[in-house]
Every structure is written in C-alpha cells, then in structure tokens.
Write an enzyme that holds these catalytic residues in place. Structure first.
Site, PDB file in Angstrom:
ATOM      1  N   ASP A  64       0.813  -1.229   0.000  1.00  0.00           N
ATOM      2  CA  ASP A  64       0.000   0.000   0.000  1.00  0.00           C
ATOM      3  C   ASP A  64       0.841   1.270   0.000  1.00  0.00           C
ATOM      4  OD1 ASP A  64       0.741  -0.873   2.613  1.00  0.00           O
ATOM      5  OD2 ASP A  64      -0.744   0.451   3.521  1.00  0.00           O
TER       6      ASP A  64
ATOM      7  N   GLU B 213      -0.683  -2.040   5.064  1.00  0.00           N
ATOM      8  CA  GLU B 213       0.149  -2.043   6.283  1.00  0.00           C
ATOM      9  C   GLU B 213       0.006  -0.711   7.007  1.00  0.00           C
ATOM     10  OE1 GLU B 213       3.121  -1.054   8.955  1.00  0.00           O
ATOM     11  OE2 GLU B 213       3.232  -0.176   6.966  1.00  0.00           O
TER      12      GLU B 213
HETATM   13 NI    NI Z   1       6.464   1.091   5.536  1.00  0.00          NI
END
Ligand code: NI
Length: 394
Positions: free
Chosen positions: A79, A137
């Site tokens: 991401d 994340e």
């Molecule tokens: Ni990172």
C-alpha cells in the site's frame, strides 16, 4: 557494495521496471485493486506458482518445491500513503495526493524478484514457500491480521519480511534479534464540561483549560511513572475544541498514540492514563470518556532465526554489509505473522547521501537508490534458502 549473484543480476532490470510501474500507480490501504491485478499478472508470467486472493486486494503465491521440507512465508506490503509526491521523477505518482512514500512499491517488486529466482529452481527446493503480498500495512487495523485470519499462515513454520530504509545507506542491511519495532495503540479522550460566554468563565466548566492541563499531566506517565530503562512514547497528536473566539465550548477531544515494547506496560499505561484523566477532570467538575484501542503488536525477532538469517546474509552479501538494527518506536503489522510462527524482520539500506537521497519515509521527497532492489532480492532469496534448510543442513 555487495556482490550480486548471477541469478539476481538476471532479474534486476525486471525488478526495477516492476517497481517503477507500481510507483507511478500507488493505491491506498484496502484499495490496492490494480496493484493486486498487476502483481497477479507478474506472478502468472513467472510461472510455477499457485496464486490465490485471500482478501479482496491481497495476493498469495505458493511455490511447492520438488521434495518435502519446511513451510516458510515471505511477506511484502503493497500500500501507498496519502502524501503528495514532490520528487519530479519520470515515474512519479500519477495519482494526485497518493504516493509510495514508504517504499512498499520496492518491497512488492523485491518479493516478485525473489519469487522469480526461487521459482526458476523449484525442482531443487524442498518444502514450500508462500509469498504474501499484503494489503494495507499503513492503515489500521492493518492487512496482516486479516491475512492471518484467512489462513495464510496455517502450517507455516517460519516467516521473514524486510523494509527498505532511506536513513540506511544502500549496500547495508540491518538486523537484530529481539524487539525491533514497537506496539502502536490509539487513545481518544472526551472532556465534557459546560460551555458558555467567554466573558463569564466562572459560569462555565472550560474543557479547553482542562484539556491543556491533561496534556501536561499525561507527560508524567512516561517521565514519572515508568522505569527510565523502559521504552514508552505517549503523544497527544490531536486536540479539537471550540467554534468561536467568544464561546467556551462544552466539549474537547484529545487523540494520540502510545508506543511500547512490553505488553504489560501497555495495560499499565492505559490504567495510569485513566487515573490521571479521571483525577484532572473531576478536580474541575468535568466528565470524561476514555477509549484505549490496542493496535499492532511489537515486532520481535526470534533469536535463533535471526542468527541463522544473519549468517546467510553475511555469506551472501558480505560481512561488511551487515549492521545492527537499533529498535525504533515505529510500528509494523508484520508482528501479526510472528504470533503464528517465529519470524525475522530486517532492513535494507535504500538511502544515498552522495545522491541526495536522504529524505525520511512518509516525506513527499522520499526516494530510494534503486540499487537497493537487487540487494533486497538477494537478501530475500538467501533468507529463504537458509530458512528452508533449518534443521536439515545443520
Ligand atoms: Ni512502511
């Protein structure tokens, strides 16, 4: 600089091309639809992998070796961040306000590169490698725990992951056993006073004055209530109140983060905070609400596996490449995988002071020295080979 193997040199240009495409097309957490498609396509072209989608925007590729053996997992996050890119690079983000400002584009490309190298010699491999391309994340509650719940770690005996680091020079790899990243909890405090005319403060219960006192009082949790040898961060990062210069508002809200390495310290901190919040608000006749949300667990590297991986990296990249990773109060949901199996998380240098590549992660000028990509592939492949051999070659 570390010497690269033939099998890594053979995929190096492709890894750069993958990374540049991903960099130009960043997607935020839980929205990695095009990224997942792109990764799936690249994995299909690599061949020899069983590809599935444990969640909407994640990808799992399983490589079964020619013989029996260990089951290991290698993880990359995919991401991007809500940051406006300012690098002016030819492959800069084409999405306004979204940027791969943490290097996850690099992680994804590196893991694809490792998949290609390892798949090309799958007949000689024993056991199974799971390549986990994780969504979100950066955005709580994080993709890792969803993937664990979806079963990606079922049967996995060891797990490894890496993060590029711009503050570490390219050519260096940092690794330590024990805690390397902190837990990250979030808190939200509501103060309910009694609003009114700003000219008549004595007829109100002012939540702003109480909130200001609370921000100061909460600093005591770290400075006076916690052993100085223990790492703890308590930061108030938002303070919302008020609508006009002549109105004392009825409520105020404080939001912030708590970072720690020890789980009991988290619950102790929650209790200490509540005691202070209760005391300060009651002293001034206000009410409060307090929510404390437990977030990512600390990343703790398994001592035995760290030793094994360190040995493999030294052999593959040269002893000079290895350095110690000082623990940081940053957080990573890689810890979710480590709840299921012992794991190792290490850092691959991506900065280059001479080239001016010195900006921090999450900065609009964040950039990597792309030489780190091939090094990352070699590090991941060496890690995989070492973990597959645990208990077999030793
Ligand atoms: Ni990172």
């Amino acid at each position: 600089m570390p010497r690269l193997s033939q099998e890594v040199l053979a995929v190096a240009d492709q890894v750069v091309a993958w990374r540049r495409h991903l960099h130009a097309h960043p997607e935020l957490g839980f929205q990695e639809h095009e990224t997942a498609k792109y990764v799936t396509q690249a994995l299909r072209e690599i061949g020899g992998l069983e590809i599935s989608h444990p969640t909407k925007t994640s990808v799992l590729a399983r490589l079964r070796g020619g013989g029996p053996g260990r089951v290991i997992a290698l993880r990359a996050d995919m991401d991007a961040l809500p940051v406006t890119e300012e690098t002016g690079l030819p492959f800069a983000s084409q999405v306004p306000g979204v940027m791969h400002a943490c290097g996850h584009d690099g992680h994804t490309a590196i893991l694809l590169g490792a998949a290609r190298v390892l798949s090309s010699r799958r007949q000689e491999l024993g056991g199974e490698i799971r390549f986990i391309f994780q969504h979100s994340e950066e955005l709580a509650p994080g993709g890792a725990q969803e993937l664990v719940a979806a079963g990606v770690m079922d049967g996995v005996e060891m797990v490894a992951g890496q993060h590029l680091r711009s503050l570490l020079e390219v050519g260096q790899v940092a690794l330590s056993s024990g805690p390397v990243q902190a837990s990250a909890d979030e808190f939200r405090i509501g103060i309910r006073g009694d609003g009114g005319h700003a000219a008549y403060p004595h007829m109100t219960v002012d939540p702003i004055a109480i909130g200001a006192e609370l921000v100061s009082a909460l600093q005591q949790v770290v400075s006076r209530n916690t052993d100085p040898f223990e790492a703890l961060v308590l930061s108030v990062t938002m303070f919302h109140a008020g609508t006009a210069e002549n109105v004392i508002p009825p409520t105020a809200e404080l939001v912030g983060t708590v970072r720690a390495f020890r789980s009991e310290l988290r619950s102790e901190t929650e209790a200490r905070m509540e005691r202070i919040i209760r005391g300060v608000t009651q002293a001034h006749g206000a009410d409060y609400s307090f929510e404390y949300q437990y977030g990512y667990l600390p990343v703790v590297n398994d001592e035995r596996l760290t030793g094994i991986v360190r040995g493999a990296l030294e052999q593959s990249l040269g002893q000079d490449a290895l350095t110690i990773a000082a623990p940081t109060m940053g957080a990573e949901d890689f810890s979710a995988y480590q709840q299921k199996a012992p794991g190792v998380f290490f850092y691959v240098g991506a900065g280059n002071r001479e080239k001016g590549l010195i900006h921090q992660h999450h900065h609009g000028l964040f950039a990597i020295d792309e030489d780190c990509l091939a090094i990352g592939v070699q590090a991941m492949v060496a890690t995989a080979d070492a973990l597959l051999a645990v208990g077999i070659s030793q």
